[in-house]
Design an enzyme around this catalytic site. Sequence first.
Site, PDB file in Angstrom:
ATOM      1  CB  CYS A   1      32.177 -70.956  26.206  1.00 40.16           C
ATOM      2  SG  CYS A   1      30.652 -71.565  25.417  1.00 40.16           S
TER       3      CYS A   1
ATOM      4  CB  CYS B   1      26.902 -69.427  26.773  1.00 43.37           C
ATOM      5  SG  CYS B   1      27.908 -70.357  27.928  1.00 43.37           S
TER       6      CYS B   1
ATOM      7  CB  CYS C   1      27.928 -71.825  23.115  1.00 40.35           C
ATOM      8  SG  CYS C   1      27.224 -72.414  24.670  1.00 40.35           S
TER       9      CYS C   1
ATOM     10  CE  LYS D   1      29.102 -77.857  27.686  1.00 48.96           C
ATOM     11  NZ  LYS D   1      29.583 -76.472  27.654  1.00 48.96           N
TER      12      LYS D   1
ATOM     13  NE  ARG E   1      23.060 -74.171  30.867  1.00 51.75           N
ATOM     14  CZ  ARG E   1      22.418 -75.012  30.069  1.00 51.75           C
ATOM     15  NH1 ARG E   1      21.094 -74.979  30.015  1.00 51.75           N
ATOM     16  NH2 ARG E   1      23.093 -75.869  29.335  1.00 51.75           N
TER      17      ARG E   1
ATOM     18  NE  ARG F   1      24.317 -73.808  27.003  1.00 48.79           N
ATOM     19  CZ  ARG F   1      24.121 -72.491  27.004  1.00 48.79           C
ATOM     20  NH1 ARG F   1      23.770 -71.889  25.893  1.00 48.79           N
ATOM     21  NH2 ARG F   1      24.277 -71.793  28.116  1.00 48.79           N
TER      22      ARG F   1
ATOM     23  CD  GLU G   1      31.293 -83.832  18.975  1.00 44.19           C
ATOM     24  OE1 GLU G   1      32.398 -83.262  18.974  1.00 44.19           O
ATOM     25  OE2 GLU G   1      30.248 -83.271  18.595  1.00 44.19           O
TER      26      GLU G   1
ATOM     27  CE  LYS H   1      30.158 -79.002  31.371  1.00 46.90           C
ATOM     28  NZ  LYS H   1      30.292 -77.683  30.822  1.00 46.90           N
TER      29      LYS H   1
ATOM     30  CB  SER I   1      26.856 -76.756  38.454  1.00 47.31           C
ATOM     31  OG  SER I   1      26.045 -76.944  37.310  1.00 47.31           O
TER      32      SER I   1
ATOM     33  CE1 TYR J   1      31.962 -75.092  39.597  1.00 42.87           C
ATOM     34  CE2 TYR J   1      30.962 -77.240  39.200  1.00 42.87           C
ATOM     35  CZ  TYR J   1      31.305 -75.979  38.757  1.00 42.87           C
ATOM     36  OH  TYR J   1      31.003 -75.610  37.472  1.00 42.87           O
TER      37      TYR J   1
HETATM   38  C1  PBG Z   1      29.820 -73.009  28.975  1.00 41.61           C
HETATM   39  C2  PBG Z   1      29.915 -74.002  30.057  1.00 41.61           C
HETATM   40  C3  PBG Z   1      28.871 -74.630  30.783  1.00 41.61           C
HETATM   41  C4  PBG Z   1      29.486 -75.400  31.765  1.00 41.61           C
HETATM   42  C5  PBG Z   1      30.853 -75.258  31.610  1.00 41.61           C
HETATM   43  N1  PBG Z   1      31.094 -74.405  30.533  1.00 41.61           N
HETATM   44  C6  PBG Z   1      27.413 -74.463  30.711  1.00 41.61           C
HETATM   45  C7  PBG Z   1      26.655 -74.907  29.539  1.00 41.61           C
HETATM   46  O1  PBG Z   1      27.141 -75.539  28.617  1.00 41.61           O
HETATM   47  O2  PBG Z   1      25.471 -74.555  29.558  1.00 41.61           O
HETATM   48  C8  PBG Z   1      28.762 -76.212  32.796  1.00 41.61           C
HETATM   49  C9  PBG Z   1      29.543 -76.485  34.033  1.00 41.61           C
HETATM   50  C10 PBG Z   1      28.771 -77.003  35.190  1.00 41.61           C
HETATM   51  O3  PBG Z   1      27.567 -77.286  35.113  1.00 41.61           O
HETATM   52  O4  PBG Z   1      29.399 -77.126  36.240  1.00 41.61           O
HETATM   53  N2  PBG Z   1      29.370 -73.463  27.773  1.00 41.61           N
END
Ligand code: PBG
Length: 327
Positions: A121, A123, A131, A196, A206, A218, A234, A249, A275, A314
């Site tokens: 990615c 970003c 991104c 996603k 982030r 986004r 998708e 995700k 996260s 995690y």
């Molecule tokens: C990058 C990316 C993100 C996550 C994984 N790859 C952040 C986003 O899309 O803003 C999020 C992972 C997480 O929250 O654990 N694009």
Amino acid sequence: MIYMDFNRHRRLRTTENMRAMVRETHLHKEDLIYPIFVVEGNNIRNKVESMPGVYQLSLDYLTDEMKEVERLGIPSVIVFGVPAVKDPHGSQAYCETGIVQQAIRQIKQEVPSLTVVADTCLCQYTDHGHCGVVEEGVILNDPSLELLVKTAVSQAKAGADVIAPSNMMDGFVAAIRQGLDEEGFVNTPIMSYAVKYSSSFYGPFRDAAHSSPQFGDRRTYQMDPANRLEALREAESDIAEGADYLIVKPALAYLDIMREIKDRYPYPVVAYNVSGEYSMVKAAAQNGWIDEREIVMEKLTAMKRAGADLMITYFAKDVAKWLDEQK
Ligand code: PBG
């Protein structure tokens, strides 16, 4: 006389032994992918405040960390880079000496048995935090693809075993597949972030990856959480373009989607336990409001039950330890 016309489901729940015999879903260490954050510099082990237990590591700490992951029996890591400099085109994402490229090379050299997944990615690398390529406030699709292909190829050259594009531009799987093939990486699989959602559950990530968009959000590229059919479209596109695994995700609020993707398409499904899902458990556990271990095992089991074959989490190191203790 008691009423006899009912089923006694409780018979199979009498003892732990009997419950184990009819258990339908099991967690294995092989299911786990552990996310790591690598930063430039030396002697850095930054706590991510919003994700207790998660650190940004400089490369001098990386090998020990990877040996621990290997020793715990976790087969795979996904690598996120936090570069020292950002620019409009995210050039550190596809630089041969970029932090992720260095980290991948080091892991493959020092702990070669680990399967290294590279998050592909822009970003973390762009100064605007989006991104893709931005022009006059618009995130452009096709010009972004070129940079993503460069990023994926540079990650494969560094030794990445799997490429995981997460940026949600249309056509990214096709472009990356072609780019990898042209460079001879025909055997490098693509773990596509196929489904996603544009989710507030990414907030703590982030912080960890310094990847917040500096304007807007986004929603023009990540999916609307309200949509189900769009997830199927998708997934279908990504399969047609050559994806080898499908990521859904976030995980917990989207188990319905995970089940549907698993039932419809004969591909490995990966749950990204993101996260925010991690931090909420940590915060509640720190307050003594929940039992962290029980909750984590329950929710990962729920993801598998919903169709996930693999889980990016995690909690991977904790889960590996807990699985050992159960034996
Ligand atoms: C990058 C990316 C993100 C996550 C994984 N790859 C952040 C986003 O899309 O803003 C999020 C992972 C997480 O929250 O654990 N694009």
